[in-house]
Design an enzyme around this catalytic site. Structure first.
Site, PDB file in Angstrom:
ATOM      1  CE  LYS A  50      -1.776   1.618   4.018  1.00  0.00           C
ATOM      2  NZ  LYS A  50      -1.431   3.039   4.257  1.00  0.00           N
ATOM      3  CG  ASN A  51       2.204   2.751   3.521  1.00  0.00           C
ATOM      4  OD1 ASN A  51       1.048   3.064   3.205  1.00  0.00           O
ATOM      5  ND2 ASN A  51       2.573   2.566   4.777  1.00  0.00           N
TER       6      ASN A  51
ATOM      7  NE  ARG B 168      -1.606  12.073   7.540  1.00  0.00           N
ATOM      8  CZ  ARG B 168      -1.378  13.332   7.828  1.00  0.00           C
ATOM      9  NH1 ARG B 168      -2.319  14.051   8.360  1.00  0.00           N
ATOM     10  NH2 ARG B 168      -0.195  13.870   7.603  1.00  0.00           N
TER      11      ARG B 168
ATOM     12  CG  ASP C  91      -3.974  10.194  11.476  1.00  0.00           C
ATOM     13  OD1 ASP C  91      -3.478  10.295  12.611  1.00  0.00           O
ATOM     14  OD2 ASP C  91      -3.398   9.649  10.536  1.00  0.00           O
TER      15      ASP C  91
ATOM     16  CG  ASP D  50       2.779   1.417   9.357  1.00  0.00           C
ATOM     17  OD1 ASP D  50       2.355   2.284  10.137  1.00  0.00           O
ATOM     18  OD2 ASP D  50       3.039   1.654   8.161  1.00  0.00           O
TER      19      ASP D  50
HETATM   20  N1  EPU Z   1       6.759  14.480  10.749  1.00  0.00           N
HETATM   21  C1  EPU Z   1       6.914  15.806  11.061  1.00  0.00           C
HETATM   22  N2  EPU Z   1       6.914  16.719  10.036  1.00  0.00           N
HETATM   23  C2  EPU Z   1       6.763  16.347   8.743  1.00  0.00           C
HETATM   24  C3  EPU Z   1       6.589  14.993   8.430  1.00  0.00           C
HETATM   25  C4  EPU Z   1       6.588  14.057   9.458  1.00  0.00           C
HETATM   26  O1  EPU Z   1       7.056  16.162  12.209  1.00  0.00           O
HETATM   27  O2  EPU Z   1       6.801  17.233   7.865  1.00  0.00           O
HETATM   28  C5  EPU Z   1       6.772  13.475  11.833  1.00  0.00           C
HETATM   29  C6  EPU Z   1       5.410  12.780  11.987  1.00  0.00           C
HETATM   30  O3  EPU Z   1       4.548  13.531  12.797  1.00  0.00           O
HETATM   31  C7  EPU Z   1       5.808  11.480  12.610  1.00  0.00           C
HETATM   32  C8  EPU Z   1       7.154  11.172  11.957  1.00  0.00           C
HETATM   33  O4  EPU Z   1       7.646  12.419  11.471  1.00  0.00           O
HETATM   34  O5  EPU Z   1       5.999  11.658  13.993  1.00  0.00           O
HETATM   35  C9  EPU Z   1       7.100  10.151  10.854  1.00  0.00           C
HETATM   36  O6  EPU Z   1       6.200  10.533   9.853  1.00  0.00           O
HETATM   37  P1  EPU Z   1       6.410  10.160   8.331  1.00  0.00           P
HETATM   38  O7  EPU Z   1       6.372  11.416   7.536  1.00  0.00           O
HETATM   39  O8  EPU Z   1       7.597   9.272   8.174  1.00  0.00           O
HETATM   40  O9  EPU Z   1       5.099   9.299   8.020  1.00  0.00           O
HETATM   41  P2  EPU Z   1       4.105   9.423   6.812  1.00  0.00           P
HETATM   42  O10 EPU Z   1       4.835   9.592   5.529  1.00  0.00           O
HETATM   43  O11 EPU Z   1       3.027  10.392   7.140  1.00  0.00           O
HETATM   44  C10 EPU Z   1       4.134   6.850   6.296  1.00  0.00           C
HETATM   45  C11 EPU Z   1       3.136   5.736   6.181  1.00  0.00           C
HETATM   46  C12 EPU Z   1       2.592   5.359   7.540  1.00  0.00           C
HETATM   47  C13 EPU Z   1       3.757   4.974   8.429  1.00  0.00           C
HETATM   48  C14 EPU Z   1       4.799   6.107   8.477  1.00  0.00           C
HETATM   49  C15 EPU Z   1       6.047   5.760   9.253  1.00  0.00           C
HETATM   50  C16 EPU Z   1       2.165   6.069   4.027  1.00  0.00           C
HETATM   51  C17 EPU Z   1       0.940   6.363   3.244  1.00  0.00           C
HETATM   52  N3  EPU Z   1       2.044   6.130   5.336  1.00  0.00           N
HETATM   53  O12 EPU Z   1       3.438   7.964   6.828  1.00  0.00           O
HETATM   54  O13 EPU Z   1       1.759   4.216   7.328  1.00  0.00           O
HETATM   55  O14 EPU Z   1       3.272   4.716   9.721  1.00  0.00           O
HETATM   56  O15 EPU Z   1       5.210   6.445   7.140  1.00  0.00           O
HETATM   57  O16 EPU Z   1       6.671   4.651   8.721  1.00  0.00           O
HETATM   58  O17 EPU Z   1       3.199   5.738   3.469  1.00  0.00           O
HETATM   59  C18 EPU Z   1      -0.155   2.831   7.576  1.00  0.00           C
HETATM   60  O18 EPU Z   1       0.202   2.215   6.561  1.00  0.00           O
HETATM   61  O19 EPU Z   1      -1.100   2.428   8.308  1.00  0.00           O
HETATM   62  C19 EPU Z   1       0.531   4.072   7.938  1.00  0.00           C
HETATM   63  C20 EPU Z   1       0.036   4.933   8.802  1.00  0.00           C
END
Ligand code: EPU
Length: 421
Positions: free
Chosen positions: A23-24, A96, A120, A310
């Site tokens: 998915k990701n 998101r 969320d 995850d």
């Molecule tokens: N963060 C910031 N600022 C930013 C971006 C992120 O502070 O500009 C913080 C977030 O708040 C969090 C941390 O950095 O504390 C990690 O966030 P990240 O940006 O890595 O996560 P994401 O890209 O929003 C993806 C996956 C998530 C998974 C996370 C971590 C997708 C669609 N989602 O989210 O997957 O938990 O990386 O590995 O790729 C899921 O599949 O259920 C899911 C939530």
């Protein structure tokens, strides 16, 4: 009525499960097609709700998205010369991950209007690092009635160092850099296998990227005419594989996970080995077996190659029936313990304090109605239900459809007593 899932205590499990595309990864690959006009072909695309929402989002921009057919797991995306560079609230709110269209839209069309995603169920999800990275490359971004409105002439290369290896920020800046003028260096980049998959897709399209798989990505911008649409097979979903492994640890038995990749799950497999799971690599994937109760292990989530956040809900469910006491620490998302209250309803002995949970394993859980708050929370409840006497009724099971293809059928095929209502 949203769907519900009914699970009964089950095991031992036996059989083969095919792990689908991640998915990701696929959601980001779909966004990346915006970079090049023409017909892209993605293979091994999971049939999950989030792919449908991302398809709706791209369709609203003018991309034609269609499935290759009922028996084919491919997706064809026809990207036109001009797109409507807008991601409306109604779709962004449902997914998101759609924020990753921002980088491709800005770098290809010089304009983007993307709704802010909001928070969320795991608490605040800021995107400040995405925005700082794109601004360093010359984008002008402002907030207008809940929308991020971006404009730029051609983006330029920049040195971008993230405070934290954010998956989404790395993807946005990486995609923007592909068509920027000059070289972009992304330091402290996320190293998840899904990012390497995106790099492989972009490279096949004609992008020039060095350091793939490392925390320093160097992207030499190319001209739009250097990019061409391509065919790509989506990397297998390591979180789906982890879900079946956690289920096996709870129910016992032997499972073959076709398509699962050990090299993407090293730390998790080491941890599951400590918990008593026996895993071997086969030419097709992995074979795992488990007997008796799992053993308690401590788990702390970290960016890749650490244990993914995850995996954690499913691991916590597994540890709730382990022998001994485990400490689970969440280092990524402050609010990602909401599902614990539902596990406690099933009889788990878990105490949370800030970003730690102390899990005292009990021999059996006790089935009850529970609610899935998000995809992985729902998966954790399915895993727990395997060790719960009586019936566990999981409501709001539509969350599971967002990230799992045929979860109920796949589990039933290996001996789980499970129904979708
Ligand atoms: N963060 C910031 N600022 C930013 C971006 C992120 O502070 O500009 C913080 C977030 O708040 C969090 C941390 O950095 O504390 C990690 O966030 P990240 O940006 O890595 O996560 P994401 O890209 O929003 C993806 C996956 C998530 C998974 C996370 C971590 C997708 C669609 N989602 O989210 O997957 O938990 O990386 O590995 O790729 C899921 O599949 O259920 C899911 C939530």
């Amino acid at each position: 009525m949203p769907p519900a899932i009914l699970v009964r205590a089950s095991g031992p499990l036996a059989g083969r499960v095919r792990v689908g595309g991640a998915k990701n990864s696929v959601l980001k690959l779909m966004a990346a097609t915006l970079l090049a006009e023409g017909r892209h072909h993605l293979r091994n695309v999971p049939r999950i709700a989030d792919v449908g929402i991302m398809a709706d989002l791209l369709t609203a921009m003018g991309v034609q998205v269609r499935s290759c057919g009922a028996r084919d797991d491919g997706l064809l995306l026809d990207v036109p010369a001009e797109c409507r560079p807008e991601a409306p609230y109604e779709l962004v709110e449902r997914i998101r991950a759609s924020i990753v269209v921002l980088g491709p839209l800005l770098t290809r069309f010089g304009a983007a209007r993307v709704s802010l995603p909001g928070g969320d169920d795991f608490g605040p999800r800021p995107i400040d690092m995405h925005l700082r990275g794109l601004e360093a490359m010359g984008a002008e971004l402002e907030l207008d009635h809940g929308y991020l409105v971006g404009r730029c002439d051609r983006l330029h290369g920049a040195e971008v160092t993230f405070d934290f290896p954010s998956v989404g920020a790395t993807e946005n800046v990486l995609m923007a850099a592909v068509l920027a003028k000059g070289t972009t260096v992304i330091d402290n980049a996320a190293r998840e296998p899904e990012i390497a998959d995106l790099c492989a897709f972009l490279t096949a399209m004609g992008a020039e990227i060095e350091g793939v798989g490392s925390s320093r990505l160097v992207v030499h911008g190319v001209e739009p005419s250097d990019l061409r649409p391509t065919t790509h097979t989506v990397v297998p979903d390591r979180v789906e594989a982890a879900t079946y492994l956690a289920a096996l640890a709870v129910a016992g038995g032997r499972l073959e996970l076709v398509g699962a990749r050990r090299d993407h799950m090293q730390m998790l497999l080491a941890k599951l080995g400590d918990a008593g799971l026996d895993v071997t690599v086969t030419p097709d994937g992995l074979v795992a077996s488990a007997a008796g109760r799992p053993r308690a292990v401590d788990v702390a989530t970290l960016p890749y190659p650490g244990i993914a956040t995850d995996y954690k809900p499913m691991l916590t469910a597994m540890l709730s029936v382990a022998e001994g006491v485990s400490i689970v620490t969440e280092n990524l998302f402050a609010g990602r313990f909401r599902y614990v209250d539902e596990l406690v309803r099933l009889g788990a002995d878990i105490r949370t304090d800030a970003h730690h949970a102390v899990v005292r394993g009990v021999p059996r859980l006790s089935g009850a109605p529970v609610r899935a708050h998000d995809i992985r929370a729902g998966a954790a409840l399915v895993v727990a239900g395997l060790a719960a006497e009586g019936e566990t009724l999981i409501t709001d099971a539509h969350h599971l459809d967002r990230g799992y293809e045929d979860l109920v059928d796949k589990l039933r095929s290996v001996g789980v007593s499970i129904d979708r209502l």
